[in-house]
Design an enzyme around this catalytic site. Structure first.
Site, short mmCIF file in Angstrom:
data_model
loop_
_atom_site.label_atom_id
_atom_site.label_comp_id
_atom_site.label_asym_id
_atom_site.label_seq_id
_atom_site.Cartn_x
_atom_site.Cartn_y
_atom_site.Cartn_z
N CYS A 1 0.82 -1.23 0.00
CA CYS A 1 0.00 0.00 0.00
C CYS A 1 0.84 1.27 0.00
CB CYS A 1 -0.95 -0.01 1.19
SG CYS A 1 -2.13 -1.36 1.10
N HIS B 1 -3.57 7.16 1.50
CA HIS B 1 -3.87 5.86 0.91
C HIS B 1 -5.25 5.44 1.39
CE1 HIS B 1 -4.08 1.67 0.13
NE2 HIS B 1 -3.92 1.33 1.40
N ASN C 1 -10.12 -0.49 -1.52
CA ASN C 1 -8.68 -0.30 -1.32
C ASN C 1 -7.96 -0.85 -2.55
OD1 ASN C 1 -5.98 -0.61 -0.61
ND2 ASN C 1 -6.41 -1.21 1.50
O1 UT7 Z 1 -4.19 -0.87 3.14
C1 UT7 Z 1 -3.76 -1.35 4.38
C2 UT7 Z 1 -4.39 -2.65 4.59
N1 UT7 Z 1 -5.54 -2.83 5.37
C3 UT7 Z 1 -6.06 -2.03 6.31
O2 UT7 Z 1 -5.71 -0.92 6.57
C4 UT7 Z 1 -7.19 -2.64 7.09
C5 UT7 Z 1 -7.13 -2.29 8.55
N2 UT7 Z 1 -8.17 -2.99 9.28
C6 UT7 Z 1 -9.48 -2.74 9.11
O3 UT7 Z 1 -9.86 -1.87 8.34
C7 UT7 Z 1 -10.46 -3.50 9.95
O4 UT7 Z 1 -9.76 -4.31 10.87
C8 UT7 Z 1 -11.40 -4.40 9.09
C9 UT7 Z 1 -12.36 -3.53 8.29
C10 UT7 Z 1 -10.61 -5.26 8.16
C11 UT7 Z 1 -12.22 -5.31 9.99
O5 UT7 Z 1 -12.91 -4.55 10.94
P1 UT7 Z 1 -12.90 -5.01 12.45
O6 UT7 Z 1 -13.74 -4.07 13.19
O7 UT7 Z 1 -11.46 -5.11 12.89
O8 UT7 Z 1 -13.62 -6.41 12.39
P2 UT7 Z 1 -13.09 -7.84 12.84
O9 UT7 Z 1 -12.09 -8.35 11.86
O10 UT7 Z 1 -12.69 -7.77 14.28
O11 UT7 Z 1 -14.39 -8.70 12.74
C12 UT7 Z 1 -15.55 -8.40 13.52
C13 UT7 Z 1 -16.63 -9.38 13.18
C14 UT7 Z 1 -16.17 -10.84 13.25
O12 UT7 Z 1 -17.27 -11.59 13.76
P3 UT7 Z 1 -17.32 -12.02 15.31
O13 UT7 Z 1 -16.07 -12.84 15.54
O14 UT7 Z 1 -17.31 -10.75 16.11
O15 UT7 Z 1 -18.57 -12.78 15.42
C15 UT7 Z 1 -15.95 -11.22 11.81
O16 UT7 Z 1 -16.13 -12.60 11.58
O17 UT7 Z 1 -17.07 -9.19 11.81
C16 UT7 Z 1 -17.02 -10.45 11.12
N3 UT7 Z 1 -16.72 -10.18 9.71
C17 UT7 Z 1 -17.68 -9.90 8.81
N4 UT7 Z 1 -19.01 -9.80 8.91
C18 UT7 Z 1 -19.69 -9.46 7.79
C19 UT7 Z 1 -15.52 -10.13 9.12
N5 UT7 Z 1 -15.68 -9.82 7.82
C20 UT7 Z 1 -17.00 -9.67 7.60
C21 UT7 Z 1 -17.78 -9.34 6.47
N6 UT7 Z 1 -19.11 -9.24 6.61
N7 UT7 Z 1 -17.23 -9.08 5.27
#
Ligand code: UT7
Length: 333
Positions: free
Chosen positions: A114, A260, A290
């Site tokens: 990125c 970014h 992204n």
């Molecule tokens: O370019 C640089 C690269 N990337 C980034 O900068 C990404 C940085 N991180 C993020 O933006 C966030 O961590 C995410 C958007 C990727 C995820 O958000 P989060 O608030 O950290 O969610 P999480 O991964 O902790 O997941 C929360 C819940 C989980 O369910 P449980 O365990 O709480 O029941 C996941 O299984 O959301 C669930 N989940 C989804 N639900 C619906 C994960 N992906 C999805 C989805 N749809 N696509």
């Protein structure tokens, strides 16, 4: 003293639009989850047989070169940032060079994820300042849709990424006013495996294909989302302040910050940390997701096309991503 300046900019996104509603129909996700966590409403995906990483880079480059008032034959060197090349090797920069009829000039492939475009801008800036090249084409292009796992297992990553390309032409100048003022690059390999794709890697005793029978997910993107998030919201403000401090500027001197496009929540947090009003931060992740190394040049191009970047503006580009890598570029437009 020789400096570099951006004299042309272009971008290209493939025409296929993938909405959150479409993703709802193929995996267990919702528009609400995606919108609330990331801000993304839709992204563009390449069409097989039509778009490639190199073809998207080529289209963006053509626009940038034309807007620079140059022809491909005026370009002395290419810096091409991507982590999703058409082939494992050689990189897509070589294919774009062939497509644009620029045979003979050097091509440098950059893979800093990125932060790739910031690393690419910085590299081009150094080549120009040293006097080695006059006109450098800098491209960021990603075709990520074919790397994504569109099943429930991959949903945490698949909903975030999109395809597209952006390009700038950088030219030597002795004008002290309008130029790239400084670039700042960082990395911390401690977190290499917190956002990575393992295969096709060489870290195994045999061909990775032989292991696919046991585990066919090693070519998927693995992302420790919360760790990435926590580091991103620290490193973004840090590297923006580093650029400002190095040149005696304050946050209020920034006319436009183009971060970014990782996550709208990250951009919003950074905006608040920097004390910037909403109209001084450009975001378009809502439309494109992204796009990794392509996100900054696509955003910068749209900002420029819509009149948000004007002659004399102080523009700050900043990135954070896999590696971990992070960096910034301060430009007087
Ligand atoms: O370019 C640089 C690269 N990337 C980034 O900068 C990404 C940085 N991180 C993020 O933006 C966030 O961590 C995410 C958007 C990727 C995820 O958000 P989060 O608030 O950290 O969610 P999480 O991964 O902790 O997941 C929360 C819940 C989980 O369910 P449980 O365990 O709480 O029941 C996941 O299984 O959301 C669930 N989940 C989804 N639900 C619906 C994960 N992906 C999805 C989805 N749809 N696509």
């Amino acid at each position: 003293m020789t400096y570099s300046k951006i004299i042309g900019i272009g971008h290209f996104v493939p025409e296929r639009v993938i909405t959150n509603e479409y993703l709802e129909s193929i995996m267990d996700t919702t528009d609400t989850w995606i919108t609330e966590r990331t801000g993304i409403k839709e992204r563009h995906y390449a069409t097989y047989g039509k778009d490639t990483n190199a073809s998207m880079g080529t289209e963006a480059a053509k626009i940038a070169i034309e807007r620079a008032g140059l022809t491909p034959q005026d370009i002395d060197f290419i810096v091409y940032a991507t982590i999703t090349p058409d082939y494992y090797f050689p990189g897509s920069g070589f294919i774009m060079q062939r497509e644009l009829g620029m045979k003979g000039i050097g091509v440098l492939d950059i893979r800093d994820q990125c932060s790739g475009f910031i690393y690419a801008i910085s590299t081009a800036d150094q080549f120009i300042k040293s006097g080695m090249y006059k006109n450098i084409l800098v491209v960021g292009s990603e075709l990520q849709s074919t790397f994504l796992n569109h099943t429930n297992e991959g949903r945490g990553v698949a909903v975030i990424f999109g395809d597209g390309a952006g390009a700038v032409v950088m030219q030597a100048t002795d004008n002290e006013e309008h130029r790239v003022i400084s670039t700042h690059l960082h990395a911390d390999g401690t977190y290499a495996e917190d956002l990575y794709v393992k295969d096709p890697g060489s870290s195994r005793p045999k061909r990775f294909y032989d292991d696919l029978v046991d585990d066919n997910t090693t070519g998927d993107v693995f992302m420790n989302g919360s760790v990435v998030f926590k580091h991103a919201i620290v490193r973004f403000p840090e590297v923006i302040k580093e650029a400002l401090n190095a040149n005696g500027f304050k946050p209020e001197d920034i006319d436009l910050l183009v971060p970014h496009q990782a996550n709208l929540r990250i951009s919003e947090y950074v905006r608040q940390q920097m004390g910037l009003p909403e109209d001084k931060v450009f975001n378009n992740i809502q439309k494109y997701g992204n796009t990794t190394a392509a996100s900054i040049p696509i955003a910068l191009c749209e900002a420029w096309e819509s009149g948000r970047v004007k002659e004399g503006d102080l523009v700050c580009l900043a990135a954070f991503g896999s590696g971990f890598t992070w960096g910034s570029a301060l430009i007087r437009w």
